[in-house]
Design an enzyme around this catalytic site. Sequence first.
Site, PDB file in Angstrom:
ATOM      1  N   ASP A  30       2.407  -5.710   5.250  1.00 56.43           N
ATOM      2  CA  ASP A  30       1.535  -4.580   5.846  1.00 56.43           C
ATOM      3  C   ASP A  30       2.428  -3.864   6.968  1.00 56.43           C
ATOM      4  O   ASP A  30       3.384  -4.455   7.319  1.00 56.43           O
ATOM      5  CB  ASP A  30       0.358  -5.314   6.594  1.00 56.43           C
ATOM      6  N   THR A 123      -9.055   0.961  -4.850  1.00 52.84           N
ATOM      7  CA  THR A 123     -10.028   1.921  -5.630  1.00 52.84           C
ATOM      8  C   THR A 123      -9.450   3.169  -5.778  1.00 52.84           C
ATOM      9  O   THR A 123      -9.498   3.843  -4.773  1.00 52.84           O
ATOM     10  CB  THR A 123     -11.378   1.848  -5.152  1.00 52.84           C
ATOM     11  N   LEU A 153     -14.906  -7.373  -5.309  1.00 57.05           N
ATOM     12  CA  LEU A 153     -15.594  -8.339  -4.157  1.00 57.05           C
ATOM     13  C   LEU A 153     -16.319  -7.779  -3.290  1.00 57.05           C
ATOM     14  O   LEU A 153     -16.459  -6.522  -2.842  1.00 57.05           O
ATOM     15  CB  LEU A 153     -14.379  -9.124  -3.376  1.00 57.05           C
ATOM     16  N   CYS A 263     -17.156   1.104   0.827  1.00 57.93           N
ATOM     17  CA  CYS A 263     -16.992   1.411  -0.291  1.00 57.93           C
ATOM     18  C   CYS A 263     -18.089   2.247  -0.930  1.00 57.93           C
ATOM     19  O   CYS A 263     -17.542   3.671  -1.547  1.00 57.93           O
ATOM     20  CB  CYS A 263     -16.979   0.295  -1.190  1.00 57.93           C
ATOM     21  N   LYS A 324     -23.700  -4.783   6.969  1.00 52.64           N
ATOM     22  CA  LYS A 324     -24.457  -5.902   6.204  1.00 52.64           C
ATOM     23  C   LYS A 324     -24.137  -7.118   6.986  1.00 52.64           C
ATOM     24  O   LYS A 324     -23.314  -7.060   7.440  1.00 52.64           O
ATOM     25  CB  LYS A 324     -24.362  -5.940   4.836  1.00 52.64           C
TER      26      LYS A 324
HETATM   27  N1  LIG Z   1     -13.346  -3.612   1.597  1.00 49.46           N
HETATM   28  C1  LIG Z   1     -14.062  -4.212   0.516  1.00 49.46           C
HETATM   29  O1  LIG Z   1     -14.886  -4.374   0.439  1.00 49.46           O
HETATM   30  C2  LIG Z   1     -13.191  -3.412  -0.990  1.00 49.46           C
HETATM   31  C3  LIG Z   1     -13.942  -3.971  -2.240  1.00 49.46           C
HETATM   32  C4  LIG Z   1     -13.339  -3.621  -3.277  1.00 49.46           C
HETATM   33  C5  LIG Z   1     -12.270  -2.483  -3.250  1.00 49.46           C
HETATM   34  N2  LIG Z   1     -11.961  -2.018  -1.934  1.00 49.46           N
HETATM   35  C6  LIG Z   1     -10.782  -1.061  -1.975  1.00 49.46           C
HETATM   36  O2  LIG Z   1      -9.651  -1.631  -1.709  1.00 49.46           O
HETATM   37  C7  LIG Z   1      -8.785  -0.784  -1.060  1.00 49.46           C
HETATM   38  C8  LIG Z   1      -8.511  -1.499   0.343  1.00 49.46           C
HETATM   39  O3  LIG Z   1      -9.420  -1.496   0.830  1.00 49.46           O
HETATM   40  P1  LIG Z   1      -9.648  -2.458   2.247  1.00 49.46           P
HETATM   41  O4  LIG Z   1     -10.942  -2.580   2.668  1.00 49.46           O
HETATM   42  O5  LIG Z   1      -8.988  -3.821   2.106  1.00 49.46           O
HETATM   43  O6  LIG Z   1      -8.730  -1.333   3.394  1.00 49.46           O
HETATM   44  P2  LIG Z   1      -8.213  -2.030   4.770  1.00 49.46           P
HETATM   45  O7  LIG Z   1      -8.110  -0.728   5.549  1.00 49.46           O
HETATM   46  O8  LIG Z   1      -8.898  -3.069   5.447  1.00 49.46           O
HETATM   47  O9  LIG Z   1      -6.565  -2.497   4.593  1.00 49.46           O
HETATM   48  C9  LIG Z   1      -5.518  -1.543   4.155  1.00 49.46           C
HETATM   49  C10 LIG Z   1      -4.196  -2.203   4.593  1.00 49.46           C
HETATM   50  O10 LIG Z   1      -3.129  -1.350   3.913  1.00 49.46           O
HETATM   51  C11 LIG Z   1      -2.207  -1.165   4.958  1.00 49.46           C
HETATM   52  N3  LIG Z   1      -1.226  -0.339   4.652  1.00 49.46           N
HETATM   53  C12 LIG Z   1      -1.251   1.205   4.391  1.00 49.46           C
HETATM   54  N4  LIG Z   1      -0.283   1.637   4.031  1.00 49.46           N
HETATM   55  C13 LIG Z   1       0.600   0.659   3.660  1.00 49.46           C
HETATM   56  C14 LIG Z   1       1.888   0.627   3.357  1.00 49.46           C
HETATM   57  N5  LIG Z   1       2.507   1.710   3.001  1.00 49.46           N
HETATM   58  N6  LIG Z   1       2.580  -0.481   3.467  1.00 49.46           N
HETATM   59  C15 LIG Z   1       2.009  -1.702   3.624  1.00 49.46           C
HETATM   60  N7  LIG Z   1       0.698  -1.973   4.351  1.00 49.46           N
HETATM   61  C16 LIG Z   1      -0.013  -0.620   4.323  1.00 49.46           C
HETATM   62  C17 LIG Z   1      -3.066  -0.928   6.223  1.00 49.46           C
HETATM   63  O11 LIG Z   1      -2.132  -1.265   7.436  1.00 49.46           O
HETATM   64  C18 LIG Z   1      -4.165  -1.820   6.209  1.00 49.46           C
HETATM   65  O12 LIG Z   1      -3.969  -3.053   6.878  1.00 49.46           O
HETATM   66  C19 LIG Z   1      -9.290   0.512  -0.920  1.00 49.46           C
HETATM   67  O13 LIG Z   1      -9.324   1.335  -2.020  1.00 49.46           O
HETATM   68  C20 LIG Z   1     -10.980   0.034  -1.002  1.00 49.46           C
HETATM   69  O14 LIG Z   1     -11.717   1.006  -1.726  1.00 49.46           O
HETATM   70  C21 LIG Z   1     -12.556  -2.401  -0.934  1.00 49.46           C
END
Ligand SMILES: NC(=O)c1ccc[n+]([C@@H]2O[C@H](COP(=O)([O-])OP(=O)(O)OC[C@H]3O[C@@H](n4cnc5c(N)ncnc54)[C@H](O)[C@@H]3O)[C@@H](O)[C@H]2O)c1
Length: 445
Positions: A30, A123, A153, A263, A324
């Site tokens: 990260d 996503t 998830l 999401c 939630k």
């Molecule tokens: N949160 C959920 O429940 C969920 C469920 C399914 C899918 N998703 C999808 O998964 C993806 C991530 O969601 P999330 O909730 O984990 O996001 P988040 O914001 O919690 O985490 C994203 C992370 O990526 C890091 N980051 C950004 N650019 C970077 C780079 N170039 N190199 C290294 N790290 C980098 C950020 O610092 C951050 O820690 C999204 O597309 C989301 O739609 C989320």
Amino acid sequence: MRIAMIGTGYVGLVSGACFADFGHQVTCIDKDADKIDALNAGAMPIWEPGLQSLVQANAARGRLRFTTDLEGGVKGAEAVFIAVGTPARRGDGHADLTYVYAAVRELAPLIDRPPPVIVTKSTVPVGTGDRIVEILAEEGVAGAAVASNPEFLREGAAIRDFKIPDRIVVGAEDERARAVLREVYRPLFLNEAPLLFTSRRTAELIKYAANAFLAVKISFINEIADLCEAVGADVQDVARGIGLDNRIGAKFLHAGPGYGGSCFPKDTLALLQTADAAGVDQRIVRTVVEVNDRRKASMAARVTAAMGGSVAGKRVAVLGLAFKPNTDDMREAPSLPLIEGLLKSGAQVAAFDPVAVEQARPLMPDVEFAADAHAAAEGADALVIVTEWDEFRALDLDDLAAAMRGKVLVDLRNVYDRADAERAGLTYHGIGRGEANRARNVQAR
Ligand SMILES: NC(=O)c1ccc[n+]([C@@H]2O[C@H](COP(=O)([O-])OP(=O)(O)OC[C@H]3O[C@@H](n4cnc5c(N)ncnc54)[C@H](O)[C@@H]3O)[C@@H](O)[C@H]2O)c1
């Protein structure tokens, strides 16, 4: 297998920890140095049941590492997952792919031979994988295998969902990508999790279609709840009565204050953008977005009506702030417009959430945060249940009623029944619980 995870947020961290628990060697990368330092010190940046012990156990066995060093992190990896954020772009709701494409450009010069399979877990809209192939070619990486592996998830049950998924979707255009992902997920075959191989574009669309469908289900039952209130029916029974039909299914039929979270709101908007770009109208999803926005915005008026039409100078206790239960995620939480509306109308708000207070505090500076449900209820004119945390399911309503000044319970999650509230001397206002209206209508006749 060696796996690199770019982005250690909700999805990257949970996926990385679970892959490590399957026995893979995982490096989570990260850009946020504070996050990586915290993880290396054993602290979790998010609140998710079971995550801390899973991370600590796998880190201790040397299978899970955290770093800000992309080059070292991806070295020797056979699969590089991209799990960075894809928030809604301000203004138009399109998925903002800046972070995804930036990660790909940073990764390109570091790609080893043989090159790893690059997998989007974020996503991402249809066609993103194609664009990643083009970007890699622009950066001098030819013939890269790029796959889509959307994540389904749920926050609050993330580890279980990851380890016992209903299905795993892999969209790939070549056999090498399929073989690598089959190997990544092989440990799950023991649980007989179906592995669905599709084209890359299809996999990308599956994720949006799934979230949009769930959003439709929630909005559907919310509108049925409104009808229940008008005609003297009970939405809890309607939901059960239709949910027992296998073709419908009982899940996502809980009437409430509208969906929020990280999401559904952004993914429904992004699907509409994809549809617009393709020149194909998606009227159902468009309407659902509108229905949900209106619903969330109407909750303050609902509480106001329950309190006799005005909240000016009154004190409202809000139980639950996270979008939630079992998460501290405040993104698009229904508590936000509700509290904003109440404050604007002159109410004082005291709130309690078991874990989300730290996240909520900067978003609602005028709210008083209480140490527990009882402290929030102290002197309140109304008690509003916004998030159905387990610890709000068996509240001592007598005790709370005694601490309150007014006697109004607004239950936006239908945790209680009217009889429970009335036994404690509280007037009950649930969602879609129209029996009382029916009694009134009958009397009026
Ligand atoms: N949160 C959920 O429940 C969920 C469920 C399914 C899918 N998703 C999808 O998964 C993806 C991530 O969601 P999330 O909730 O984990 O996001 P988040 O914001 O919690 O985490 C994203 C992370 O990526 C890091 N980051 C950004 N650019 C970077 C780079 N170039 N190199 C290294 N790290 C980098 C950020 O610092 C951050 O820690 C999204 O597309 C989301 O739609 C989320």
